[in-house]
Structures are given as structure tokens and as C-alpha cells.
Design a protein around this motif. Structure first.
Motif, PDB file in Angstrom:
ATOM      1  N   LEU A  31     -15.067  24.125   7.291  1.00 29.22           N
ATOM      2  CA  LEU A  31     -15.080  22.941   8.441  1.00 29.22           C
ATOM      3  C   LEU A  31     -15.491  22.007   7.445  1.00 29.22           C
ATOM      4  CD1 LEU A  31     -15.652  22.363  11.166  1.00 29.22           C
ATOM      5  CD2 LEU A  31     -18.046  22.666  10.402  1.00 29.22           C
ATOM      6  N   CYS A  32     -15.609  21.668   6.340  1.00 28.81           N
ATOM      7  CA  CYS A  32     -16.081  20.917   5.833  1.00 28.81           C
ATOM      8  C   CYS A  32     -15.082  20.200   4.616  1.00 28.81           C
ATOM      9  CB  CYS A  32     -17.140  21.645   4.071  1.00 28.81           C
ATOM     10  SG  CYS A  32     -17.734  19.370   3.444  1.00 28.81           S
ATOM     11  N   TYR A  33     -13.892  21.141   4.649  1.00 31.26           N
ATOM     12  CA  TYR A  33     -12.661  20.485   3.753  1.00 31.26           C
ATOM     13  C   TYR A  33     -12.428  20.042   4.910  1.00 31.26           C
ATOM     14  CZ  TYR A  33      -8.926  20.294   0.912  1.00 31.26           C
ATOM     15  OH  TYR A  33      -7.530  20.635  -0.310  1.00 31.26           O
ATOM     16  N   CYS A  34     -12.009  20.625   5.748  1.00 31.69           N
ATOM     17  CA  CYS A  34     -11.171  19.924   7.107  1.00 31.69           C
ATOM     18  C   CYS A  34     -11.965  18.705   7.259  1.00 31.69           C
ATOM     19  CB  CYS A  34     -10.790  20.517   8.088  1.00 31.69           C
ATOM     20  SG  CYS A  34     -10.116  22.276   8.530  1.00 31.69           S
ATOM     21  N   MET A  35     -12.824  18.285   7.514  1.00 32.88           N
ATOM     22  CA  MET A  35     -13.644  16.888   8.313  1.00 32.88           C
ATOM     23  C   MET A  35     -12.867  15.587   6.593  1.00 32.88           C
ATOM     24  SD  MET A  35     -14.960  17.709  10.983  1.00 32.88           S
ATOM     25  CE  MET A  35     -15.608  15.333  10.365  1.00 32.88           C
ATOM     26  N   ILE A  36     -13.305  16.237   5.628  1.00 33.97           N
ATOM     27  CA  ILE A  36     -13.505  15.880   4.069  1.00 33.97           C
ATOM     28  C   ILE A  36     -11.418  14.725   4.598  1.00 33.97           C
ATOM     29  CG2 ILE A  36     -12.666  15.254   2.191  1.00 33.97           C
ATOM     30  CD1 ILE A  36     -15.772  17.452   1.823  1.00 33.97           C
ATOM     31  N   LEU A  37     -11.008  16.198   4.951  1.00 37.23           N
ATOM     32  CA  LEU A  37      -9.190  15.660   4.799  1.00 37.23           C
ATOM     33  C   LEU A  37      -8.863  14.632   5.971  1.00 37.23           C
ATOM     34  CD1 LEU A  37      -7.379  19.238   4.105  1.00 37.23           C
ATOM     35  CD2 LEU A  37      -7.783  17.112   2.393  1.00 37.23           C
ATOM     36  N   LEU A  38      -9.502  15.487   7.071  1.00 38.51           N
ATOM     37  CA  LEU A  38      -9.285  14.033   8.556  1.00 38.51           C
ATOM     38  C   LEU A  38      -9.616  12.841   7.971  1.00 38.51           C
ATOM     39  CD1 LEU A  38      -8.497  13.937  11.535  1.00 38.51           C
ATOM     40  CD2 LEU A  38     -11.008  15.052  11.641  1.00 38.51           C
ATOM     41  N   ILE A  39     -11.087  12.223   7.727  1.00 34.10           N
ATOM     42  CA  ILE A  39     -11.259  11.215   7.780  1.00 34.10           C
ATOM     43  C   ILE A  39     -10.744  10.466   6.415  1.00 34.10           C
ATOM     44  CG2 ILE A  39     -13.228  12.090   8.480  1.00 34.10           C
ATOM     45  CD1 ILE A  39     -14.997  12.092   6.394  1.00 34.10           C
ATOM     46  N   ASN A  40     -11.089  11.498   5.733  1.00 30.36           N
ATOM     47  CA  ASN A  40     -10.154  10.181   4.319  1.00 30.36           C
ATOM     48  C   ASN A  40      -8.334   9.692   4.970  1.00 30.36           C
ATOM     49  OD1 ASN A  40     -11.647   9.848   1.381  1.00 30.36           O
ATOM     50  ND2 ASN A  40     -12.399  12.084   2.649  1.00 30.36           N
ATOM     51  N   ILE A  41      -8.160  11.192   5.071  1.00 28.27           N
ATOM     52  CA  ILE A  41      -6.543  11.043   5.438  1.00 28.27           C
ATOM     53  C   ILE A  41      -6.145   9.894   6.556  1.00 28.27           C
ATOM     54  CG2 ILE A  41      -3.975  11.861   6.827  1.00 28.27           C
ATOM     55  CD1 ILE A  41      -5.029  14.037   5.025  1.00 28.27           C
ATOM     56  N   SER A  42      -7.215   9.408   7.633  1.00 28.11           N
ATOM     57  CA  SER A  42      -7.560   9.053   8.673  1.00 28.11           C
ATOM     58  C   SER A  42      -7.906   7.352   8.111  1.00 28.11           C
ATOM     59  CB  SER A  42      -8.505   8.833   9.721  1.00 28.11           C
ATOM     60  OG  SER A  42      -8.119  10.262  10.235  1.00 28.11           O
ATOM     61  N   LEU A  43      -9.032   6.797   7.113  1.00 28.20           N
ATOM     62  CA  LEU A  43      -8.943   5.401   6.701  1.00 28.20           C
ATOM     63  C   LEU A  43      -7.788   5.006   5.496  1.00 28.20           C
ATOM     64  CD1 LEU A  43     -10.766   3.664   7.108  1.00 28.20           C
ATOM     65  CD2 LEU A  43     -11.973   4.413   4.242  1.00 28.20           C
ATOM     66  N   VAL A  44      -6.560   6.135   5.307  1.00 27.63           N
ATOM     67  CA  VAL A  44      -5.886   5.865   4.466  1.00 27.63           C
ATOM     68  C   VAL A  44      -4.566   5.441   4.567  1.00 27.63           C
ATOM     69  CG1 VAL A  44      -4.148   6.057   2.694  1.00 27.63           C
ATOM     70  CG2 VAL A  44      -6.361   6.778   2.470  1.00 27.63           C
ATOM     71  N   VAL A  45      -4.080   6.592   6.129  1.00 27.09           N
ATOM     72  CA  VAL A  45      -3.298   5.800   6.684  1.00 27.09           C
ATOM     73  C   VAL A  45      -3.518   4.763   7.746  1.00 27.09           C
ATOM     74  CG1 VAL A  45      -1.811   6.292   9.178  1.00 27.09           C
ATOM     75  CG2 VAL A  45      -2.340   8.214   6.694  1.00 27.09           C
ATOM     76  N   THR A  46      -4.730   4.613   8.410  1.00 26.38           N
ATOM     77  CA  THR A  46      -5.214   3.085   8.707  1.00 26.38           C
ATOM     78  C   THR A  46      -4.290   1.982   7.944  1.00 26.38           C
ATOM     79  OG1 THR A  46      -7.244   4.197  10.230  1.00 26.38           O
ATOM     80  CG2 THR A  46      -6.628   1.593   9.770  1.00 26.38           C
ATOM     81  N   ILE A  47      -5.377   1.600   6.519  1.00 19.11           N
ATOM     82  CA  ILE A  47      -5.131   0.768   5.754  1.00 19.11           C
ATOM     83  C   ILE A  47      -3.601   0.217   5.566  1.00 19.11           C
ATOM     84  CG2 ILE A  47      -5.285  -0.224   3.125  1.00 19.11           C
ATOM     85  CD1 ILE A  47      -8.367   1.669   3.789  1.00 19.11           C
ATOM     86  N   ILE A  48      -3.139   1.916   5.385  1.00 13.97           N
ATOM     87  CA  ILE A  48      -1.088   1.189   4.776  1.00 13.97           C
ATOM     88  C   ILE A  48      -0.652   0.932   5.643  1.00 13.97           C
ATOM     89  CG2 ILE A  48       0.695   2.647   4.482  1.00 13.97           C
ATOM     90  CD1 ILE A  48      -1.055   5.252   2.019  1.00 13.97           C
ATOM     91  N   LEU A  49      -0.938   1.719   6.969  1.00  9.89           N
ATOM     92  CA  LEU A  49      -0.029   1.335   8.228  1.00  9.89           C
ATOM     93  C   LEU A  49      -0.413  -0.547   8.314  1.00  9.89           C
ATOM     94  CD1 LEU A  49      -0.053   4.523  10.716  1.00  9.89           C
ATOM     95  CD2 LEU A  49       1.348   3.727   8.887  1.00  9.89           C
ATOM     96  N   ASP A  50      -1.541  -1.077   8.558  1.00  4.76           N
ATOM     97  CA  ASP A  50      -2.671  -2.329   9.418  1.00  4.76           C
ATOM     98  C   ASP A  50      -2.083  -3.289   7.802  1.00  4.76           C
ATOM     99  OD1 ASP A  50      -3.472  -3.923  10.382  1.00  4.76           O
ATOM    100  OD2 ASP A  50      -4.572  -2.810  11.447  1.00  4.76           O
ATOM    101  N   LYS A  51      -0.786  -4.181   8.483  1.00  5.20           N
ATOM    102  CA  LYS A  51      -0.704  -5.093   6.970  1.00  5.20           C
ATOM    103  C   LYS A  51      -1.940  -6.223   7.126  1.00  5.20           C
ATOM    104  CE  LYS A  51       4.096  -4.748   7.376  1.00  5.20           C
ATOM    105  NZ  LYS A  51       5.708  -4.998   7.511  1.00  5.20           N
ATOM    106  N   SER A  52      -2.598  -6.382   7.860  1.00  6.56           N
ATOM    107  CA  SER A  52      -4.182  -7.807   7.923  1.00  6.56           C
ATOM    108  C   SER A  52      -4.574  -6.167   6.771  1.00  6.56           C
ATOM    109  CB  SER A  52      -3.952  -7.934   9.662  1.00  6.56           C
ATOM    110  OG  SER A  52      -4.550  -6.643   9.106  1.00  6.56           O
ATOM    111  N   LEU A  53      -4.241  -5.447   6.921  1.00  9.43           N
ATOM    112  CA  LEU A  53      -5.446  -4.909   5.727  1.00  9.43           C
ATOM    113  C   LEU A  53      -5.568  -4.904   4.160  1.00  9.43           C
ATOM    114  CD1 LEU A  53      -7.119  -1.546   8.449  1.00  9.43           C
ATOM    115  CD2 LEU A  53      -7.848  -3.815   7.139  1.00  9.43           C
ATOM    116  N   HIS A  54      -4.170  -5.767   3.875  1.00 11.32           N
ATOM    117  CA  HIS A  54      -3.233  -5.107   2.633  1.00 11.32           C
ATOM    118  C   HIS A  54      -3.949  -5.850   1.667  1.00 11.32           C
ATOM    119  CE1 HIS A  54       0.468  -3.175   3.600  1.00 11.32           C
ATOM    120  NE2 HIS A  54      -0.393  -2.497   4.173  1.00 11.32           N
ATOM    121  N   GLU A  55      -5.034  -5.762   1.440  1.00  9.00           N
ATOM    122  CA  GLU A  55      -6.217  -7.477   0.312  1.00  9.00           C
ATOM    123  C   GLU A  55      -6.450  -5.846  -0.436  1.00  9.00           C
ATOM    124  OE1 GLU A  55      -9.090  -8.774   3.528  1.00  9.00           O
ATOM    125  OE2 GLU A  55      -7.219  -9.603   4.702  1.00  9.00           O
TER     126      GLU A  55
END
Length: 312
Positions: A31-55
Motif C-alpha cells: 500500500l505504501c509503495y503504491c501510494m508513493i508511486l501514485l503521488i510522485n507520478i501524478s506530480l511528475v505528469v502534472t509538471i510535464i504536461l502543463d507548459k505553464s509549469l515549465h519553470e
């Protein structure tokens, strides 16, 4: 003695106290590992897909989360397998690879935190020069530095360890640690070079810590003079300081336990000391940045809202 030094497999004795409740530990760890994967991947994907966050600031956060994924992947799959296995062993080469991954991950975290401190220093103390200093080329160089330098430093440590003749195959941990493998050497005289390189490595990363402290002392001194600087400090530096504090507490706790911990300490406490930097930091860091930084929080909540509307 020569026969004793030919070791191809290590036994991880840290699992001895967990076998009575191994199914419970397995599901909690999964459960801990799945949560770590979920929240880290979510943040990475959000930053990669949103060009306004490319700072620079957000790209460094993305790098931070990717490093968390790298480190935890070096631990959890093997750990989960061992929890369900009656035999807890790891191959010689696998042990060295795991030691390389886990310790380069920890030192990469510190390097990235140092780069983030430099970024905040330039943004707040030299705002008019920020764009010319934190260029794309400079950012790529800093990210490469934060990843490649720890990897190369610990590659040297691991290569020096691989040349040693060992007289035992028992590692009293849940995972492989380079210095514990060194302690298994038949001749202490052979480990002199290992110790020297280890001290040099420690000095390198102590300087990283001093640089971060110096940066924030200068930042605080600058922010006291201006309301705008104080506002920017609270918005962007508090999450970074929280991550830094989490990293410092977890890593220092483990290091102090390795250096001064008693052999009579209960195995469960030893296990907690050993893995808490692989649980707390990778889990807390993306949550800290996701909730405390307005831009990222807005993007994530907006994405969730759109998905919920789509399902209706």
C-alpha cells in the motif's frame, strides 16, 4: 580462509523478526509503495504536461520526485518479494547494485535540495538576473550534476568494495548497505582505501549541507528587508525547507543509528531506522509541494474536477 572469501550470495537477517506478521507487513508495504508511486507520478505528469509549469523551480521538483521513484524502486520490489519468501538472500552483484541505487538516491536528494536552494537564492536575492542566470542550459547542467555526481561517487565506493575478500555473508539489514559489506572483509587492512573514499564522500555532501544553510541564511537576511521578498519566501521556500527538514531528520536518524546504535536494540526498531528514509521522504515530498504550492495544487484539483464532471 580462501574458501570462506568466495561469497556469491548474502543473507539478509533483518527479516527474522517480521516473519510472524509477514502478510500484514506485505500489504502495508505494498500500500505504501503504491501510494508513493501514485503521488510522485501524478506530480511528475502534472509538471510535464502543463507548459505553464515549465519553470526551473517546478522542473527541479519534478526531478526530486523522479529521484524518489528511482530510490524506492531499488528497495520495495525486492523487499516485498522477501516478505513472502521463506529465504531472504540476495546475490553478490544484486547487493552491490542495490547499495549503489539506495545511496546514490539519498545523495541525489541532497544535491537536488542544494540546487533548489541556489534557485531560490537567485530568484529572491537577484530577481532581475534570474532569467539570465537560470537558463535552460544552466538548468540542464544543474540537474545532470545532481544525478550524475552521486551516481559516480558511489560507483567508486561500490567498485572498491567489489575487490574485497569477504569472510561472512550475513548482512543484518533488510537491504544491502555498502559499509556493512565492507565490514565483512577478511582483512581490515584491505579496507583502508574504502574508508578514505567514504570520508571524502561524507565531506562532499557535508559541503552540500553547508551550502544550503548559507543560502537560506542569506535568503532570510534579504527577505527581512522587503515585504514582497517575505511573501515570495513563504510561498516558495517553506515547502523546500519542509522537505529539507524531512530529509535531514530521516537520514541523520539512520546514520546516527548505524554509527551509535546498540547491537542489543530490538530488531523491529533497527528495521524502522533502516527504512524510514525510504518511506517518509518519498511519500511526504510530493504531498508537501502538491498542497503548499498554489500553481501545482490548482492544476491537480482542476484535473480531478474535470474528471469528476466527465464521469457525471
Amino acid at each position: 580462509m580462501d574458501n570462506l572469501s568466495i561469497i556469491t550470495v548474502f543473507t539478509l537477517s533483518g527479516f527474522n523478526e517480521t516473519m510472524n506478521r509477514r502478510v500484514v507487513f506485505f500489504f502495508l508495504s505494498l500500500l505504501c509503495y503504491c501510494m508513493i508511486l501514485l503521488i510522485n507520478i501524478s506530480l511528475v505528469v502534472t509538471i510535464i504536461l502543463d507548459k505553464s509549469l515549465h519553470e526551473p523551480m517546478y522542473i527541479l521538483m519534478c526531478t526530486f520526485c523522479m529521484n524518489g521513484l528511482y530510490g524506492t524502486t531499488g528497495f520495495y520490489p525486492k523487499f516485498l518479494f522477501d516478505l513472502l519468501s521463506p529465504v531472504h538472500v540476495i546475490s553478490y552483484s544484486g547487493c552491490l547494485v542495490q547499495a549503489q541505487v539506495l545511496f546514490s538516491y539519498a545523495c541525489s536528494d541532497l544535491s537536488i535540495l542544494a540546487v533548489m536552494a541556489y534557485d531560490r537564492y537567485v530568484a529572491i536575492c537577484r530577481p532581475l538576473q534570474y532569467v539570465s542566470i537560470m537558463t535552460k542550459q544552466r538548468l540542464v547542467q544543474l540537474v545532470c550534476f545532481s544525478w550524475i555526481t552521486p551516481f559516480c561517487v558511489f560507483s567508486i565506493n561500490v567498485l572498491l568494495t567489489s575487490r574485497l575478500k569477504l569472510c561472512s555473508s550475513k548482512i543484518n539489514r533488510l537491504y544491502c548497505v555498502n559499509w556493512m559489506v565492507v565490514k565483512l572483509a577478511c582483512s581490515p587492512a584491505e579496507t583502508t582505501v574504502n574508508s578514505l573514499v567514504s570520508y571524502i564522500t561524507i565531506i562532499i555532501y557535508v559541503f552540500h549541507g553547508f551550502f544550503i544553510i548559507w543560502s537560506y541564511m542569506y535568503l532570510i537576511k534579504t527577505c527581512v528587508k522587503s515585504v514582497e521578498s517575505r511573501r515570495k519566501f513563504i510561498q516558495t521556500c517553506v515547502p523546500h525547507l519542509t522537505s529539507l527538514g524531512t530529509f535531514a531528520v530521516t537520514v541523520l536518524f539512520d546514520l546516527m543509528h548505524m554509527r551509535y546504535g546498540s547491537k542489543d536494540t530490538h530488531q523491529a526498531l533497527q528495521n524502522f531506522a533502516a527504512i524510514q528514509f525510504l518511506v517518509i521522504s518519498p511519500f511526504m515530498n510530493p504531498l508537501i509541494y502538491g498542497f503548499m504550492l498554489t500553481k501545482i495544487r490548482t492544476r491537480i484539483l482542476g484535473f480531478v474536477h474535470i474528471n469528476m464532471k466527465g464521469k457525471r
